[in-house]
Design an enzyme around this catalytic site. Structure first.
Site, PDB file in Angstrom:
ATOM      1  N   TYR A   1      -1.515 -20.294   9.088  1.00  0.00           N
ATOM      2  CA  TYR A   1      -0.431 -20.730   8.189  1.00  0.00           C
ATOM      3  C   TYR A   1      -0.040 -22.179   8.461  1.00  0.00           C
ATOM      4  CZ  TYR A   1       0.123 -15.979   6.469  1.00  0.00           C
ATOM      5  OH  TYR A   1      -0.101 -14.772   5.859  1.00  0.00           O
TER       6      TYR A   1
ATOM      7  N   ARG B   1       6.024  -3.048   7.445  1.00  0.00           N
ATOM      8  CA  ARG B   1       6.838  -3.378   6.266  1.00  0.00           C
ATOM      9  C   ARG B   1       7.677  -2.190   5.793  1.00  0.00           C
ATOM     10  NH1 ARG B   1       4.997  -8.301   3.554  1.00  0.00           N
ATOM     11  NH2 ARG B   1       4.891  -9.649   5.362  1.00  0.00           N
TER      12      ARG B   1
ATOM     13  N   ARG C   1      18.984  -8.216  -0.418  1.00  0.00           N
ATOM     14  CA  ARG C   1      18.314  -9.501  -0.618  1.00  0.00           C
ATOM     15  C   ARG C   1      19.005 -10.288  -1.732  1.00  0.00           C
ATOM     16  NH1 ARG C   1      14.157 -11.837  -3.445  1.00  0.00           N
ATOM     17  NH2 ARG C   1      12.385 -12.726  -2.308  1.00  0.00           N
TER      18      ARG C   1
ATOM     19  N   ASP D   1      10.232 -12.442  10.536  1.00  0.00           N
ATOM     20  CA  ASP D   1       8.930 -12.835  10.026  1.00  0.00           C
ATOM     21  C   ASP D   1       8.139 -13.474  11.154  1.00  0.00           C
ATOM     22  OD1 ASP D   1       7.652 -12.933   7.167  1.00  0.00           O
ATOM     23  OD2 ASP D   1       6.946 -14.696   8.242  1.00  0.00           O
TER      24      ASP D   1
HETATM   25  O1  CP3 Z   1       7.455  -4.515   9.043  1.00  0.00           O
HETATM   26  C1  CP3 Z   1       8.672  -4.722   8.861  1.00  0.00           C
HETATM   27  O2  CP3 Z   1       9.392  -3.940   8.190  1.00  0.00           O
HETATM   28  C2  CP3 Z   1       9.322  -5.891   9.581  1.00  0.00           C
HETATM   29  C3  CP3 Z   1       9.422  -7.121   8.866  1.00  0.00           C
HETATM   30  C4  CP3 Z   1       8.251  -8.060   8.701  1.00  0.00           C
HETATM   31  C5  CP3 Z   1       8.200  -8.994   7.649  1.00  0.00           C
HETATM   32  N1  CP3 Z   1       7.141  -9.817   7.834  1.00  0.00           N
HETATM   33  C6  CP3 Z   1       9.182  -9.077   6.569  1.00  0.00           C
HETATM   34  C7  CP3 Z   1       8.817  -9.765   5.321  1.00  0.00           C
HETATM   35  C8  CP3 Z   1       7.128  -8.285   9.497  1.00  0.00           C
HETATM   36  C9  CP3 Z   1       6.662  -7.532  10.732  1.00  0.00           C
HETATM   37  C10 CP3 Z   1       6.435  -9.416   8.942  1.00  0.00           C
HETATM   38  C11 CP3 Z   1       5.237 -10.011   9.539  1.00  0.00           C
HETATM   39  C12 CP3 Z   1       4.425 -10.959   8.755  1.00  0.00           C
HETATM   40  N2  CP3 Z   1       4.871 -11.988   7.967  1.00  0.00           N
HETATM   41  C13 CP3 Z   1       3.024 -11.015   8.784  1.00  0.00           C
HETATM   42  C14 CP3 Z   1       2.124 -10.135   9.602  1.00  0.00           C
HETATM   43  C15 CP3 Z   1       1.995  -8.801   9.007  1.00  0.00           C
HETATM   44  C16 CP3 Z   1       1.212  -8.783   7.722  1.00  0.00           C
HETATM   45  O3  CP3 Z   1       1.811  -8.484   6.686  1.00  0.00           O
HETATM   46  O4  CP3 Z   1       0.013  -9.040   7.792  1.00  0.00           O
HETATM   47  C17 CP3 Z   1       2.617 -12.072   7.934  1.00  0.00           C
HETATM   48  C18 CP3 Z   1       1.194 -12.499   7.621  1.00  0.00           C
HETATM   49  C19 CP3 Z   1       3.806 -12.680   7.435  1.00  0.00           C
HETATM   50  C20 CP3 Z   1       3.912 -13.877   6.561  1.00  0.00           C
HETATM   51  C21 CP3 Z   1       4.589 -13.543   5.303  1.00  0.00           C
HETATM   52  N3  CP3 Z   1       5.957 -13.309   5.194  1.00  0.00           N
HETATM   53  C22 CP3 Z   1       4.029 -13.372   4.026  1.00  0.00           C
HETATM   54  C23 CP3 Z   1       2.540 -13.526   3.702  1.00  0.00           C
HETATM   55  C24 CP3 Z   1       5.075 -13.064   3.137  1.00  0.00           C
HETATM   56  C25 CP3 Z   1       5.005 -12.880   1.663  1.00  0.00           C
HETATM   57  C26 CP3 Z   1       4.445 -11.529   1.398  1.00  0.00           C
HETATM   58  C27 CP3 Z   1       5.158 -10.829   0.285  1.00  0.00           C
HETATM   59  O5  CP3 Z   1       5.128  -9.599   0.333  1.00  0.00           O
HETATM   60  O6  CP3 Z   1       5.724 -11.507  -0.597  1.00  0.00           O
HETATM   61  C28 CP3 Z   1       6.253 -12.989   3.893  1.00  0.00           C
HETATM   62  C29 CP3 Z   1       7.591 -12.617   3.400  1.00  0.00           C
HETATM   63  C30 CP3 Z   1       8.132 -11.319   3.887  1.00  0.00           C
HETATM   64  N4  CP3 Z   1       8.218 -10.995   5.197  1.00  0.00           N
HETATM   65  C31 CP3 Z   1       8.694 -10.264   3.116  1.00  0.00           C
HETATM   66  C32 CP3 Z   1       9.141  -9.303   4.015  1.00  0.00           C
HETATM   67  C33 CP3 Z   1       9.857  -8.015   3.701  1.00  0.00           C
HETATM   68  C34 CP3 Z   1       8.840 -10.266   1.597  1.00  0.00           C
HETATM   69  C35 CP3 Z   1      10.001 -11.160   1.352  1.00  0.00           C
HETATM   70  C36 CP3 Z   1      10.799 -10.869   0.131  1.00  0.00           C
HETATM   71  O7  CP3 Z   1      11.735 -10.049   0.194  1.00  0.00           O
HETATM   72  O8  CP3 Z   1      10.504 -11.513  -0.874  1.00  0.00           O
END
Ligand code: CP3
Length: 359
Positions: free
Chosen positions: A155, A28, A41, A78
């Site tokens: 999921y 992240r 965003r 994602d």
């Molecule tokens: O690491 C990076 O910088 C690359 C981008 C990346 C994202 N998601 C961007 C994202 C990666 C590698 C992921 C993987 C991901 N997505 C996982 C596995 C890694 C982990 O965190 O365990 C999972 C379980 C997801 C599913 C997911 N996507 C969730 C649970 C959420 C919400 C979490 C939150 O922080 O709100 C997302 C959304 C998401 N994916 C965000 C980002 C930057 C936040 C989105 C936003 O800007 O609101």
């Protein structure tokens, strides 16, 4: 130095070769803790619009590299792009995380699922990979990624995030044959997805098994591990120095380190519930290890962050016969939105400084 890369520390560490200092990237690393991410965003209107527009995905992928001397970029996307492309209808309810309009609820739902076409339904991901590779100009390698078959299934069956995984665990108990069918189609999709990202230019691949650790050992060995091992075995990724390394990251995967190290993957990512000295001893040099600072350390002072970084680096070396070779520094899980970019800078700088001085 690789002919196409100015900084190949990550690739060298994943081959367990000597490096001038330990490579570091952060899960992240592109995200809401960065004001420039929040600005992009806001312009895009939503997270999904940003992830589905290659120019914007490229822009936010590069943002952390402009601030910190990180040793890798990770594709901004994602893990839920695969189930979305399978027709489940991914959306984000404000403040609630990811959700599916049409979750998988029955054996009949599972029977209807197929592997999406990578250059049509998931073309936006491959276009982003191609664009990011071009815009990186070989500064650092680009990491592509996927969710694990089990984590994607969580999921898909729960319909979003979950506290207790009641629905998917009930499916595992009541209709294991159907769950295995779902995991098999997910595995085929993950292999095709990672192969397509590699073909588009990804130089390292990571599988996120975020929820493997919620399973009992018997269930982990039935529903997660075999599918991770199948990916490591079947994903075509070249040979020798040209091989594209595969990292298997999992939360709560420490009990299975020996099995993960024997899976055929080049790297294993661990969280902070295991000491890296113990992890390195148990991996026995069969894979590179990635990790594993508790992300909450970033809430500490700069001095506390530096001390924790040094302890993590030195723990790895202690368990690896005194050598830093084969270590990729990372957090044990992702950065959180309320973390300070200044503290991230301290972390990255200390990884390089301490590992260069004492290796
Ligand atoms: O690491 C990076 O910088 C690359 C981008 C990346 C994202 N998601 C961007 C994202 C990666 C590698 C992921 C993987 C991901 N997505 C996982 C596995 C890694 C982990 O965190 O365990 C999972 C379980 C997801 C599913 C997911 N996507 C969730 C649970 C959420 C919400 C979490 C939150 O922080 O709100 C997302 C959304 C998401 N994916 C965000 C980002 C930057 C936040 C989105 C936003 O800007 O609101």
């Amino acid at each position: 130095m690789s002919p196409t890369l100015q900084n190949d520390r990550l690739l060298r560490a994943l081959r367990r070769e000597p490096v001038d200092c330990t490579p570091v990237w952060l899960m992240r690393q592109a995200g809401r803790y960065l004001p420039e991410y929040r600005a992009t965003r806001a312009r895009a209107g939503s997270f999904l619009a940003m992830a589905k527009t290659p120019e914007l995905a490229c822009e936010v992928t590069l943002q952390p590299l402009a601030r910190f001397p990180l040793d890798a970029a990770i594709l901004f996307s994602d893990i839920l792009t695969i189930p979305d492309a399978m027709g489940l209808g991914l959306y984000f309810a404000e403040g609630e995380g990811p959700k599916f309009e049409r979750p998988v609820r029955s054996a009949a739902d599972i029977a209807r699922l197929g592997v999406p076409d990578m250059e049509t339904e998931l073309r936006y991901v491959m276009d982003a990979v191609r664009l990011i590779r071009r815009e990186l100009h070989g500064r650092v390698p680009l990491i592509g990624f996927s969710g694990s078959p089990w984590t994607l299934a969580c999921y898909m069956v729960e319909g979003g995030g979950s506290e207790n995984f009641a629905k998917i665990k009930a499916l595992a108990l009541n209709d294991p044959v159907a769950l295995h069918r779902l995991l098999a189609v997910n595995t085929d999709a993950v292999i095709a997805y990672l192969a397509a990202q590699r073909a588009a230019g990804a130089q390292v691949l990571q599988v996120f098994d975020t929820w493997g650790g919620v399973l009992s050992p018997a269930m982990y060995r039935e529903f997660s591990l075999p599918y991770l091992a199948r990916i490591a075995r079947e994903l075509e990724r070249g040979e020798g120095a040209a091989r594209t390394p595969l990292i298997l990251f999992g939360r709560g995967n420490a009990p299975y380190l020996e099995e993960l190290a024997a899976s055929g993957a080049e790297g294993v990512g661990v969280d902070w519930l295991v000491g890296l000295d113990e992890a390195a001893r148990r991996a026995q040099g069969r894979v590179a290890l990635q990790g594993n600072l508790d992300p909450a350390v970033l809430y500490g002072s700069p001095e506390a962050i530096r001390a924790s970084v040094r302890a993590t680096l030195d723990a790895y070396a202690a368990g690896n016969g005194g050598s830093r070779e084969g270590h990729v520094f990372n957090l044990g899980h992702g950065l959180a939105p309320d973390m300070s970019p200044g503290h991230v800078a301290v972390l990255v700088e200390e990884v390089h400084a301490w590992s260069a001085r004492t290796s």
